[in-house]
Every structure is written in C-alpha cells, then in structure tokens.
Motif scaffolding. Structure first.
Motif, short mmCIF file in Angstrom:
data_model
loop_
_atom_site.label_atom_id
_atom_site.label_comp_id
_atom_site.label_asym_id
_atom_site.label_seq_id
_atom_site.Cartn_x
_atom_site.Cartn_y
_atom_site.Cartn_z
N GLU A 136 0.68 -1.44 -0.02
CA GLU A 136 -0.44 0.33 0.23
C GLU A 136 1.07 0.97 0.24
O GLU A 136 2.25 1.26 0.57
N VAL A 137 0.27 2.27 -0.71
CA VAL A 137 1.43 3.85 -0.62
C VAL A 137 1.50 4.14 0.75
O VAL A 137 2.92 4.62 1.11
N GLN A 138 0.83 3.88 1.35
CA GLN A 138 1.37 3.86 3.24
C GLN A 138 2.58 4.04 3.16
O GLN A 138 3.01 4.21 4.60
N ASN A 139 3.08 2.31 3.55
CA ASN A 139 3.96 1.92 3.25
C ASN A 139 5.23 2.04 2.21
O ASN A 139 6.53 1.94 2.57
N LEU A 140 4.82 2.34 1.05
CA LEU A 140 5.49 3.16 0.42
C LEU A 140 6.29 4.56 0.27
O LEU A 140 8.26 4.97 0.34
N ILE A 141 5.18 5.46 0.82
CA ILE A 141 5.77 7.00 0.54
C ILE A 141 6.83 7.50 1.70
O ILE A 141 8.04 8.01 1.29
N PRO A 142 6.83 6.45 2.88
CA PRO A 142 8.99 6.91 3.58
C PRO A 142 9.84 6.06 3.00
O PRO A 142 10.43 6.80 3.41
N THR A 143 9.67 4.94 2.16
CA THR A 143 10.48 4.76 1.63
C THR A 143 11.34 5.76 0.48
O THR A 143 12.36 5.51 0.42
N GLU A 144 10.90 6.88 0.03
CA GLU A 144 11.70 7.48 -0.93
C GLU A 144 11.50 8.75 0.15
O GLU A 144 12.75 9.68 -0.34
N HIS A 145 11.75 9.20 1.43
CA HIS A 145 12.04 10.00 2.28
C HIS A 145 13.23 9.40 3.15
O HIS A 145 14.28 10.29 3.73
N PHE A 146 12.86 8.49 3.40
CA PHE A 146 14.26 7.55 4.64
C PHE A 146 15.21 6.68 3.78
O PHE A 146 15.98 6.08 4.46
N GLY A 147 15.11 6.26 2.16
CA GLY A 147 15.49 5.38 1.97
C GLY A 147 15.80 3.96 2.18
O GLY A 147 17.08 3.14 2.69
N THR A 148 14.50 3.67 2.60
CA THR A 148 14.63 2.52 3.25
C THR A 148 13.74 1.32 2.28
O THR A 148 13.18 1.91 1.34
N THR A 149 13.46 0.48 2.67
CA THR A 149 12.74 -0.77 2.36
C THR A 149 11.44 -0.50 2.84
O THR A 149 10.79 -0.81 4.20
N ALA A 150 10.43 -1.71 2.28
CA ALA A 150 9.07 -1.68 2.87
C ALA A 150 8.78 -2.39 3.91
O ALA A 150 7.81 -2.92 4.87
N VAL A 151 9.77 -3.45 4.43
CA VAL A 151 10.10 -4.04 5.24
C VAL A 151 10.62 -3.56 6.98
O VAL A 151 11.08 -4.00 7.83
N ALA A 152 10.75 -2.28 6.66
CA ALA A 152 11.51 -1.30 7.31
C ALA A 152 10.62 -1.34 8.91
O ALA A 152 9.89 -1.67 8.56
N GLY A 165 14.93 2.83 9.81
CA GLY A 165 13.90 1.65 9.71
C GLY A 165 12.73 2.59 10.85
O GLY A 165 12.14 2.11 10.59
N ALA A 166 13.66 2.60 11.48
CA ALA A 166 12.88 3.05 12.83
C ALA A 166 11.83 4.73 12.19
O ALA A 166 10.27 4.57 12.66
N MET A 167 12.10 5.67 11.99
CA MET A 167 11.62 6.30 11.36
C MET A 167 10.54 5.59 10.20
O MET A 167 9.33 6.81 10.64
N HIS A 168 11.07 5.20 9.46
CA HIS A 168 9.68 4.66 8.83
C HIS A 168 8.17 3.69 8.55
O HIS A 168 7.71 4.61 9.12
N ARG A 169 8.86 3.24 9.80
CA ARG A 169 7.39 2.53 10.17
C ARG A 169 6.34 3.90 12.14
O ARG A 169 5.51 3.20 11.36
N ILE A 170 7.56 4.59 12.47
CA ILE A 170 6.62 5.34 13.31
C ILE A 170 6.07 5.75 12.67
O ILE A 170 5.13 6.43 12.37
N SER A 171 6.16 6.48 11.15
CA SER A 171 5.85 7.34 10.28
C SER A 171 4.70 6.66 9.80
O SER A 171 3.59 7.12 9.58
N ALA A 172 4.68 5.22 9.23
CA ALA A 172 3.65 4.69 8.78
C ALA A 172 2.20 4.84 9.50
O ALA A 172 1.33 4.75 9.23
N LEU A 173 3.46 3.62 10.93
CA LEU A 173 1.94 3.78 12.12
C LEU A 173 1.24 5.33 12.61
O LEU A 173 -0.02 4.95 12.51
N ALA A 174 1.56 6.53 12.48
CA ALA A 174 1.26 7.07 12.48
C ALA A 174 -0.10 7.89 11.79
O ALA A 174 -0.54 8.60 11.75
N SER A 175 0.14 7.91 10.44
CA SER A 175 -0.50 7.77 9.39
C SER A 175 -2.15 6.77 9.53
O SER A 175 -2.95 7.82 8.90
#
Length: 436
Positions: free
Chosen positions: A163-179, A373-383
């Motif tokens: 889902e897009v909500q899990n992909l948007i953070p990858t563009e800003h944190f340089g992470t993968t979808a399983v971050a 990775g932590a910032m990616h997951r926190i951002s996704a959860l927060a959204s």
C-alpha cells in the motif's frame, strides 16, 4: 501576525473537516481552505496558490499516480471478474458464520494487503458481510467497523505491505517496505489482536442488550454473481500472491526501488489476472476505463489535500508547531509520531498526511542521527490512526454509501478499532524504538 497565523491555520483545518463531512468536493474544499490559510498568514495569494499549492499537488501526482493507476485497474479486475467476491466467500468458509466478524476482517485484510483498492474491497466484501451477519443475527451497524478495520488499520501500515502508505516513507528515508524490523511486525499483530477483540466485545455487549441484525431499510443488498461459474479460490489468490511476493522479492533481494518494484509486480499481476479471468470478463475495455477513472479521482483528491498542506507548511504557525515538536529532548520519535498523526487526522488521509509531513520532517529528524527504519515504521503507523476520523473518505463511503448506515450508529466502533487501537500501538512503537 503569529496569532493571526494560528487562527487562520486552525480555522482552515476546521473548515476543511466541516466541508468534507458535509459532502463538499474535497478539491474545492482544499482550494478554499488553502486560500483562507494563506490570507490569514499574510502570504501572497498568487505565490501561495499558483506556486506552493500546485507544486504540492503535482509533486504527489507525479510520484504516485502510476502506482495508484495500476492498483486501481488491478482492483477493478478483481471486482469485475468476481475474484474479490471469491476470496470473501472463502474467508467466510474458513472462519464460519459463528466467526462472522473475523471472516469480514480477514477478507478485507487479504484483499487490501494484496494491493486491491480499499473502495473496491468495500463493495466486494459487503455482500458477504451482510449474509454472515444476517445468519449469525449480529447487529448490522458493526459491519462498517469490521470492514474499515480490516482494510486500513494494520494492513496498510505493516512491514511488506504494497500500500502507498507503506511506500511513501521509503522515498524519504531510503528504506525498504519491510523497514522497522521485528518491532514493526509486533505492532501490526498487536493492532490485529486488540482491534478484533475490541470489535467482538462491542458486538457482544450489543447482543446482550437485545440488539439483532436489523439493518436500515436502505441497506444495499448486492446480488451474487450468476453469470457463469465462480472464480476458483486458488485463481483468485494467485495474482495477489504474485503482487505481494514479487514486490518484496524485487525490492529486497534485487535491490530495486520500492516504487519501481511495485510497478513491475503490479504489471505482472495484471497480466496474470487478465489471463486467468478472461472467461469471467465481458468488457475488458470497461475494466481498464473504470479503473483509470477511479485512479484519477482518488489521486486528485489526495493531491488536493497535499496542496493544502504545502500552503499550510509556509505559515508561521506551522513552522512554530514543527519547531516545538522537533525540539523535544529525548522524545524525537514521539515528536515525529505526533506530527504525522495530527496532520493525517486533520486531512482525513493517511497518504495525504505523509505527503505533507515527511518532505518537511524527514530531513530534520535524519539530521538528528535517528534510525531510518524506525522513522519509516513510526511514520507509517502514525498515518493510520487519526486519519480514520469521521471525515475520512473511505470511512464516509463505507458507512453511508456501501452499508447505508449513519455515523451515529456505526462510527463508534470504527473509532475504537481504527483510531483508538492504532494510536495506542503507535505509543507502544515509539517506546520500543526509543528503548532499542
């Protein structure tokens, strides 16, 4: 000027919520509210709207429209072929009528995690949910809560989700979808368990109080497909497995950018789906056209909100709020979580909230040396918490258009399962990532 900026920002946000709940087109609402915010903060209206607003609008469109387009066509393919209904039926067989709630949650989750648009999920799952709740004599008003919870709580924010909500953070944190590692998986499972328990508890209390199925007179009862043999379950599931598996394989094993990996995986799933379901599709051109139309509407609505956020981000009030949140000693992850979840709640959109918040916040928090990775997951959860407030587009559509319910009857369960529970788990995630 700062006081006027704060008043304008909050007035614009409140007006956006009110207009959206009253059914005013979100694009019109966002433009009007952005103008109000700009005027109150003393921003040049011409620059704010033609430069900042349109930059935010077109920036989100450029980045995410290809993925949303393929996803909408894929969802329409699953719907038109009857594959989505086949998965919903199989979910009811797996869980049984006595576990109607989990059957609805399970069907919604499988389809959403498989990349199907939440709006397609809603229309596909409701007929099965109607029959399951009717046969189990459970109150109809809890169907929207089960559908929304299964569609947009743990599925769109969990590791590996396409889902897009899990992909948007990858563009800003340089992470993968399983971050986010194991903590991300724990958070997703916790949302699933707590949310399902909360819905079951609400239903039990209503049943003990004497409530029965009793749907509103206008409740829509969709007819089962009768044009030919149904799609086999294995065939319905295979494109989803290819999409999710291919997406994660390409992005993790081959190192492809998550957005590019999603496009390739979706393309492969579409080709496979059209091949498997060709006997169940009567108008392939209509499937493509309807999917494209849905993608344009969904993307434009989100872009409008992102444009509003781009204007809001220029105001002194917004900058003051960001300054406060980014200067919480020892609570950096908490500041990021609060900023994203508040913005997502204000806009009524998880993707819109991320699109507004992360371009501004990601560079600031990365400069603090925090784990990406932590910032990616926190951002996704927060959204995925406050976004499900009453003015959320999918919540409104599910309650009123699909289930023909009212917010008064149905929304309390949506709030508990899709706002309160994810918000509690967000706090848990912040604590765990801070300690680790």
């Amino acid at each position: 000027m700062l006081v006027a900026s704060f008043l304008g920002l909050f007035a614009g946000l409140a007006l956006l919520v009110v207009l959206t709940m009253r059914g005013v087109n979100i694009i019109i609402s966002a433009v009007l509210c952005a103008m109000l915010v700009a005027v109150c903060s003393g921003l040049p209206l011409n620059d704010a709207m033609l430069d900042s607003y349109m930059a935010g609008f077109t920036g989100f469109f450029t980045t995410w429209f290809p993925a949303i387009l393929l996803g909408a066509i894929f969802g329409q393919l699953m719907d038109d072929s009857g594959a989505a209904k086949a998965i919903a039926r199989q979910s009811s067989h797996w869980f049984g009528e006595k576990r109607a709630i989990m059957a609805v949650v399970g069907a919604s989750a499988i389809l959403t995690y498989g990349g199907v648009s939440v709006f397609v999920v809603g229309f596909s799952v409701y007929p099965i949910a109607f029959e399951l709740f009717k046969n189990a004599n459970l109150p109809h008003r809890f169907i929207p809560g089960a559908m929304v919870f299964g569609s947009i709580s743990f599925t769109m924010t969990s590791p590996g989700s396409p889902e897009v909500q899990n992909l948007i953070p990858t563009e800003h944190f340089g992470t993968t979808a399983v971050a986010g590692g194991v903590i991300g998986v724990i958070c997703a499972l916790t949302i699933l368990v707590l949310g399902a328990w909360a819905i079951r508890r609400c239903v039990r209390r209503a049943v003990h109080a004497g409530e029965t199925f009793d749907p509103p007179a206008a409740a829509r009862q969709l007819h089962e497909q009768s044009d030919g043999a149904p799609v086999p379950t294995w065939a319905a599931l295979l494109p989803l497995l290819v999409l999710v598996g291919g997406f994660n394989l390409l992005s993790l094993a081959l190192g492809m950018r998550p957005v590019e990996a999603l496009l390739v995986a979706m393309g492969a799933s579409l080709l496979l789906g059209f091949g498997l379901f060709h006997r169940h599709l009567h108008e392939r051109a209509r499937t493509l056209g309807t999917g494209a139309d849905n993608a344009l509407v969904a993307t434009a609505n989100t872009c409008a909100v992102v444009g509003f956020g781009a204007v809001a981000a220029l105001t002194p009030a917004f900058k003051e709020i960001v300054a406060v949140l980014t200067h919480l000693p020892g609570l950096e992850y908490a500041g990021l979580a609060m900023a994203v979840t508040v913005i997502a709640g204000i806009t009524g959109s998880a993707s819109g909230g991320l699109g507004i918040a992360l371009p501004i916040l990601a560079p600031i928090y990365q400069g603090m040396g925090l784990d990406n990775g932590a910032m990616h997951r926190i951002s996704a959860l927060a959204s995925g918490g406050l976004d499900s407030l009453p003015h959320n587009g999918y919540v409104v559509t599910t309650i009123r258009a699909i289930c023909k319910e009212t917010h008064q009857r149905a929304y309390p369960t949506v709030f508990i399962a899709s706002v309160l529970v994810p918000s509690v788990v967000l706090v848990m995630a912040v604590v765990l990532y801070t300690l680790v």
